[in-house]
Design a protein around this motif. Structure first.
Motif, PDB file in Angstrom:
ATOM      1  N   THR A 191      10.037   2.113   4.253  1.00  0.00           N
ATOM      2  CA  THR A 191       9.304   3.364   4.111  1.00  0.00           C
ATOM      3  C   THR A 191       9.486   4.212   5.361  1.00  0.00           C
ATOM      4  OG1 THR A 191       7.145   4.310   3.557  1.00  0.00           O
ATOM      5  CG2 THR A 191       7.160   2.452   5.085  1.00  0.00           C
ATOM      6  N   ARG A 196       1.446   7.472   0.457  1.00  0.00           N
ATOM      7  CA  ARG A 196       2.473   8.506   0.258  1.00  0.00           C
ATOM      8  C   ARG A 196       1.858   9.862  -0.075  1.00  0.00           C
ATOM      9  NH1 ARG A 196       5.551   4.019  -2.459  1.00  0.00           N
ATOM     10  NH2 ARG A 196       7.195   3.442  -0.969  1.00  0.00           N
ATOM     11  N   TYR A 206       9.567  -4.201   2.353  1.00  0.00           N
ATOM     12  CA  TYR A 206       9.341  -2.800   2.017  1.00  0.00           C
ATOM     13  C   TYR A 206      10.054  -1.927   3.036  1.00  0.00           C
ATOM     14  CZ  TYR A 206       5.646  -4.279  -1.191  1.00  0.00           C
ATOM     15  OH  TYR A 206       4.951  -4.860  -2.224  1.00  0.00           O
ATOM     16  N   THR A 211       4.664   7.947   6.609  1.00  0.00           N
ATOM     17  CA  THR A 211       3.852   7.381   5.530  1.00  0.00           C
ATOM     18  C   THR A 211       2.855   6.372   6.081  1.00  0.00           C
ATOM     19  OG1 THR A 211       5.654   7.677   3.949  1.00  0.00           O
ATOM     20  CG2 THR A 211       3.932   6.115   3.352  1.00  0.00           C
ATOM     21  N   LEU A 258       0.934   1.214  -0.236  1.00  0.00           N
ATOM     22  CA  LEU A 258       1.991   2.140   0.161  1.00  0.00           C
ATOM     23  C   LEU A 258       2.007   3.369  -0.748  1.00  0.00           C
ATOM     24  CD1 LEU A 258       3.987   1.987   2.480  1.00  0.00           C
ATOM     25  CD2 LEU A 258       5.678   1.063   0.916  1.00  0.00           C
TER      26      LEU A 258
END
Length: 284
Positions: A31, A81, A29, A35, A77
């Motif tokens: 990000t 957000r 992942y 976040t 996730l």
């Protein structure tokens, strides 16, 4: 790799880079740092705000490593957000996602996933025994309780697990081979191939086979999509059939093909037969 990006784009006074790569149970992942620290006092907030990069585990590529469910982390996730979560209409992994929310110390998310606390239509609701009792008390009389009892006996109040089950098809594929010698059956040798394939809708396959489903050939497949690349972690057809029967599936079709070949050019040598069989199961 991460050390280089840290120096190029750091997040203010944070030792972490603005863009962070994670390896969660083998799933990668990417990000933003903000976040991961969106929820104060959560596990990720403590990892990426209270600790230094050197204190955190990494994989061979330098990505921060978390030994958790890589498929379900996508929903963790998503929640981080914008602090909101929308799940598919049919989501059989809700209890496992709640366990992940508890692990990551996301208390509000864990409460929303709890059957008694779920009010959002985006998360499938369940009826608990206490909810039924509260409904009976609101009737205000013993007659109301009797009416509720009568409805339950007649089938008007059904199990939520039965109501939420989706119809569909699942195809089980099985390949095997056996050798027949010159004495035919007296010399027959059968060998099972240790892989039973599962074809169908992802959500149905996971509902039926759960932890016994191997998703390594088609990881991170959305629940509403179809796949033909899953297979089972065991090699007994009867075990697969039992699981399908337990959740309301029944066999509607079966087909098989076979080929024959010699082990050498000598026609007197053993023959090797290879067969592939598909079993189609349906739940209406």
């Amino acid at each position: 790799m991460c050390c280089v990006t840290k120096e190029m784009s750091s997040c203010g006074d944070s030792p972490f880079s603005e863009i962070i790569e994670l390896n969660v149970g083998g799933q990668v992942y990417v990000t933003r740092h903000k976040t991961l620290v969106a929820v104060p006092d959560s596990l990720l907030w403590n990892m990426f705000s209270k600790k230094s990069p050197k204190e955190l585990a990494r994989d061979s590529k330098g990505r921060f490593f978390l030994d958790r469910d890589g498929f379900l982390f996508r929903y963790i996730l998503d929640y981080l957000r914008d602090l909101n979560l929308v799940l598919p209409d049919y989501f059989p992994e809700k209890s496992r996602l709640q366990r992940e929310a508890d692990f990551f110390q996301l208390r509000d998310l864990a409460k929303r996933l709890s059957p008694r606390m779920s009010k959002d239509n985006s998360i499938s609701e369940e009826i608990s025994q206490s909810d039924t009792e509260e409904g009976a008390q609101q009737c205000g009389s013993s007659g109301g309780v009797e009416t509720l009892r009568t409805m339950s006996v007649s089938g008007a109040v059904r199990s939520p697990s039965l109501d939420s089950r989706k119809s569909g098809y699942i195809t089980i594929g099985y390949r095997g081979s056996y050798t027949i010698g010159r004495d035919i059956q007296t010399d027959a040798k059968f060998r099972r191939v240790a892989r039973i394939t599962v074809c169908g809708k992802t959500s149905l396959a996971k509902e039926v086979f759960g932890e016994t489903l191997n998703e390594s050939r088609d990881p991170d497949r959305p629940p509403e999509r179809y796949t033909s690349r899953y297979y089972l972690k065991y090699n007994f057809l009867e075990q697969a059939f039992d699981k399908l029967t337990e959740v309301g599936f029944h066999m509607v079709a079966c087909s098989s093909t076979g080929t024959c070949a010699y082990t050498s050019n000598d026609p007197n040598e053993d023959k090797i037969w290879t067969s592939y069989t598909e079993y189609v199961f349906c739940r209406e």
